[in-house]
Every structure is written in C-alpha cells, then in structure tokens.
Design a protein around this motif. Structure first.
Motif, PDB file in Angstrom:
ATOM      1  N   GLY A  45     -38.611  11.711  30.951  1.00  0.00           N
ATOM      2  CA  GLY A  45     -38.451  10.322  30.569  1.00  0.00           C
ATOM      3  C   GLY A  45     -39.677   9.780  29.856  1.00  0.00           C
ATOM      4  N   ASP A  46     -39.485   9.312  28.611  1.00  0.00           N
ATOM      5  CA  ASP A  46     -40.600   8.711  27.884  1.00  0.00           C
ATOM      6  C   ASP A  46     -40.761   7.256  28.316  1.00  0.00           C
ATOM      7  N   SER A  47     -41.639   6.526  27.645  1.00  0.00           N
ATOM      8  CA  SER A  47     -41.962   5.167  28.064  1.00  0.00           C
ATOM      9  C   SER A  47     -40.788   4.200  27.922  1.00  0.00           C
ATOM     10  N   THR A  48     -39.799   4.545  27.087  1.00  0.00           N
ATOM     11  CA  THR A  48     -38.655   3.651  26.877  1.00  0.00           C
ATOM     12  C   THR A  48     -37.471   3.976  27.779  1.00  0.00           C
ATOM     13  N   SER A  49     -37.518   5.088  28.491  1.00  0.00           N
ATOM     14  CA  SER A  49     -36.413   5.510  29.354  1.00  0.00           C
ATOM     15  C   SER A  49     -36.381   4.665  30.626  1.00  0.00           C
ATOM     16  N   PRO A  50     -35.243   4.658  31.351  1.00  0.00           N
ATOM     17  CA  PRO A  50     -35.201   3.946  32.628  1.00  0.00           C
ATOM     18  C   PRO A  50     -36.285   4.396  33.601  1.00  0.00           C
ATOM     19  N   VAL A  51     -36.543   5.708  33.656  1.00  0.00           N
ATOM     20  CA  VAL A  51     -37.601   6.220  34.527  1.00  0.00           C
ATOM     21  C   VAL A  51     -38.960   5.687  34.070  1.00  0.00           C
ATOM     22  N   GLY A  52     -39.213   5.758  32.768  1.00  0.00           N
ATOM     23  CA  GLY A  52     -40.472   5.269  32.241  1.00  0.00           C
ATOM     24  C   GLY A  52     -40.677   3.787  32.511  1.00  0.00           C
ATOM     25  N   GLN A  53     -39.623   3.004  32.363  1.00  0.00           N
ATOM     26  CA  GLN A  53     -39.723   1.566  32.595  1.00  0.00           C
ATOM     27  C   GLN A  53     -39.949   1.259  34.074  1.00  0.00           C
ATOM     28  N   SER A  54     -39.349   2.059  34.946  1.00  0.00           N
ATOM     29  CA  SER A  54     -39.541   1.858  36.381  1.00  0.00           C
ATOM     30  C   SER A  54     -40.951   2.245  36.813  1.00  0.00           C
ATOM     31  N   MET A  55     -41.522   3.251  36.185  1.00  0.00           N
ATOM     32  CA  MET A  55     -42.909   3.599  36.450  1.00  0.00           C
ATOM     33  C   MET A  55     -43.828   2.445  36.044  1.00  0.00           C
ATOM     34  N   GLN A  56     -43.540   1.859  34.896  1.00  0.00           N
ATOM     35  CA  GLN A  56     -44.327   0.714  34.434  1.00  0.00           C
ATOM     36  C   GLN A  56     -44.206  -0.449  35.423  1.00  0.00           C
ATOM     37  N   LEU A  57     -43.000  -0.660  35.948  1.00  0.00           N
ATOM     38  CA  LEU A  57     -42.781  -1.746  36.893  1.00  0.00           C
ATOM     39  C   LEU A  57     -43.562  -1.507  38.181  1.00  0.00           C
ATOM     40  N   TRP A  58     -43.525  -0.284  38.698  1.00  0.00           N
ATOM     41  CA  TRP A  58     -44.263   0.039  39.921  1.00  0.00           C
ATOM     42  C   TRP A  58     -45.758  -0.235  39.710  1.00  0.00           C
ATOM     43  N   ALA A  59     -46.291   0.227  38.589  1.00  0.00           N
ATOM     44  CA  ALA A  59     -47.706   0.018  38.272  1.00  0.00           C
ATOM     45  C   ALA A  59     -48.030  -1.481  38.142  1.00  0.00           C
ATOM     46  N   LYS A  60     -47.144  -2.209  37.479  1.00  0.00           N
ATOM     47  CA  LYS A  60     -47.360  -3.644  37.271  1.00  0.00           C
ATOM     48  C   LYS A  60     -47.359  -4.404  38.596  1.00  0.00           C
ATOM     49  N   LEU A  61     -46.399  -4.102  39.460  1.00  0.00           N
ATOM     50  CA  LEU A  61     -46.311  -4.773  40.754  1.00  0.00           C
ATOM     51  C   LEU A  61     -47.539  -4.497  41.615  1.00  0.00           C
ATOM     52  N   ILE A  62     -48.018  -3.257  41.583  1.00  0.00           N
ATOM     53  CA  ILE A  62     -49.210  -2.901  42.354  1.00  0.00           C
ATOM     54  C   ILE A  62     -50.415  -3.686  41.850  1.00  0.00           C
ATOM     55  N   LYS A  63     -50.559  -3.771  40.548  1.00  0.00           N
ATOM     56  CA  LYS A  63     -51.676  -4.506  39.965  1.00  0.00           C
ATOM     57  C   LYS A  63     -51.605  -5.993  40.324  1.00  0.00           C
ATOM     58  N   GLU A  64     -50.397  -6.564  40.227  1.00  0.00           N
ATOM     59  CA  GLU A  64     -50.228  -7.987  40.529  1.00  0.00           C
ATOM     60  C   GLU A  64     -50.476  -8.282  42.001  1.00  0.00           C
TER      61      GLU A  64
END
Length: 343
Positions: A45-64
């Motif tokens: 999964g690249d950055s635009t895939s559902p998996v990639g987007q969910s990884m971004q979300l996990w990282a974002k939530l942790i940072k917030e």
C-alpha cells in the motif's frame, strides 16, 4: 491532649495529601517530557491506499494526543524492504510499529488468523474480533509470546480469487488454474483444498508473475488489490470468502514496555480509533472497489450458496487438521467451539 492529637493527625493528613499531589504532578510532568520518534511501516500500500491513509491517521492521532511529543515516521510499500524482511525488523525492534500481514516464521500459531473460513460474514467477524471477542482473546497472547503488542485487526473484507482467461466457483472447475498465494501457512494449502494450483509468491513479484503466465491470477485478497494493481491483467473476481482479509496493528513489545502508562494509552487509544473506523468503513470500501472493478470490465462473480457450502466443508475438513498440528489441539478446540457453521 485530644486537641494536640487532632492537630498532629490533621497536619499529617495535609502532608500526605500534598505529597500525593506532588508525586502525581511529578509523574505527569515526567510523562509530558518524554519524547519519541517511532517508525511505522507496512509491506503493501502506497501513501494514497487505504492502508497508507490509515497509517497516516495512526501517526497523526499519536502526535495530536501527545501534543507533539511522540512523532511517527511512516514508511510505505517497499520503502524499507519486503514482507518477511519488515516483519523480521519489527521483531528485532529495528521498526517500532507495523500495519501488516503477520508472518508465521517465528511462531506457527500466528497462522490461526489465516485459517480458512474462520469467520463467514461481517457480523461473524465483528463478534470474533471485537474487544473481548473470542478470537481476539486467543490471538493476543500468541503475539505477546513473540514479543509483540497486538492492538487488533485492520479488516479489509473477505478475500476471493482473481484470474484471467477463465474462473472457478467449485473444486472441479478450479483444476488447472494456477493462482498466486501469499507464502504464509495455511493460505497455499487453502487454495489447494479449493482445487487450485497454489504458487506462493511475494507481493512485489505478483504483477510480473501474472503478466508472464507463471500464474493465472491472484488469491486471498479483497478486490481492491486485484483491481488497483492488476486490472489490466485480470478478467474475473470470484468472491469465494475463504479468508477474512485483515492486517494487524502491532508494536514491538520492548519499545512498548519503555513507554509509561500515559504514552501507552496514547498509542493504544489511537490504534483503537483506526481499528473502529476501519470496521465501519471496510464493507463500504470493499463495495466501492467492487463497483469500480465492474465498471472497468472485470466480471464480479458470487458462487451459489450450494457451491459456497461445498467449498467451506471441503476446506475445513482438509486444512483444519493440518492447522491443528501447528496450532495445537487447545487452540483448535476453542476455534471449533466458536466458529459458525455454514448455512
């Protein structure tokens, strides 16, 4: 005397309360000062895939949730290595977190999550994998023995078989069809039990293998992957539902243990938000890609209920005893006691 004693006790209570508050404040201050840079990776999964987007979300939530104290660097498909290599790095604590199809190379019991026809529909899957669900309670300690913290599944949907030239909805018609299978027990064994010729191939080599005729198609993935990556090579997608396709959200336990309770809660709660959201959207996401595949010319086929029941019974009879040799009778007894029967 009594008044003096009261004063002493009152003074002691104030000191104790102050000490407790001070200690709590110190702990909070210490926790808020902890800073981490974590690595989160996935093999597909690249950055635009559902998996990639969910990884971004996990990282974002942790940072917030940590007010920026915990930063997560995300690495997508192929950036840090292949499927087995990445899982090796997670176990060795060179990668902190993964959203992955876990490998069985360290512990055969991991293969229970790939057991064919383990769950039969969405309601069945939710009941099995929810917090306190029968399957999650079996899976969690197995990952712990491997040195991994298991947050839960990242469901995609039910896998099928995508092919070119011809397709099969039963054991007899599958004869002679070569399909790629993930090189993880019992996925190749499942395809063989369904009548196909299974060829274990790493994800990065699938397109070329279909293109050159090494295999006639792909198996065990939801339609998104076959449409998004191989649609110019494939003609049919059969919704055979042999496996509930789900990644796992994992963290190396050594890294997890270094975190204080506050930061563990931050990472775990962020993971649970990703999991809850994915359960809500996975079915709709799968239906979206079914429609997209059909509009692009891929024929979408559902076996009849009779064909599905025949496949379920045949595969369970063939593969589940093989799994018992790897999982042990205790785990398989729990699975048999909880797994739904075909209608």
């Amino acid at each position: 005397m009594k008044n003096s004693l009261k004063k002493i006790l009152k003074h002691a209570a104030v000191i104790t309360t102050t000490a407790v508050i001070s200690m709590a404040s110190m702990q909070q201050a210490l926790a808020s000062d902890n800073k981490y840079k974590l690595k989160l990776a996935s093999e597909s999964g690249d950055s635009t895939s559902p998996v990639g987007q969910s990884m971004q979300l996990w990282a974002k939530l942790i940072k917030e949730k940590s007010n920026g104290r915990i930063k997560v660097n995300v690495f997508y498909q192929g950036e840090l290595g292949g499927q087995q290599e990445l899982f090796d790095q997670l176990v060795r604590n060179n990668i902190d977190m993964m959203l992955t199809w876990p490998q069985t190379s360290y512990d055969d019991r991991i293969s229970m999550i790939y057991l064919p026809y383990l769950v039969l529909d969405w309601k069945d899957a939710i009941n099995a994998y929810k917090e306190g669900g029968w399957l999650k309670e079996i899976v969690t300690p197995v990952f712990a023995d491997l040195g991994l913290k298991y947050f839960g599944p990242y469901p995609e949907g039910f896998g099928g078989v995508a092919t070119k030239g011809r397709y099969a909805t039963n054991f007899e018609d599958a004869e002679g069809l070569k399909v790629r299978s993930q090189p993880i027990f019992p996925l190749p064994q499942t395809m063989k039990a369904m009548g196909f010729q299974a060829v274990p191939i790493d994800w990065s080599e699938v397109y070329t293998s279909i293109q050159t005729g090494v295999v006639d198609g792909d198996s065990s993935n939801v339609i998104y992957w076959d449409y998004q990556y191989f649609r110019d090579q494939l003609d049919y997608y059969v919704q055979s539902n042999q496996n509930f396709s789900s990644f796992a959200l994992l963290m190396n336990d050594d890294m997890w243990s270094k975190l204080d309770e506050e930061d563990q809660n931050i990472i775990a709660s962020a993971a649970q938000e990703v999991i809850d959201l994915q359960f809500k959207k996975a079915k709709a996401e799968d239906e979206k890609w079914i429609k997209a595949a059909q509009e692009a010319g891929m024929e979408y086929i559902k076996p009849t209920p009779k064909e599905m029941t025949a496949w379920i019974k045949r595969v369970r009879k063939d593969v589940w005893p093989q799994a018992e040799e790897k999982l042990g009778s205790e785990i398989m007894d729990k699975i048999r006691a909880n797994a739904s029967l075909p209608q």
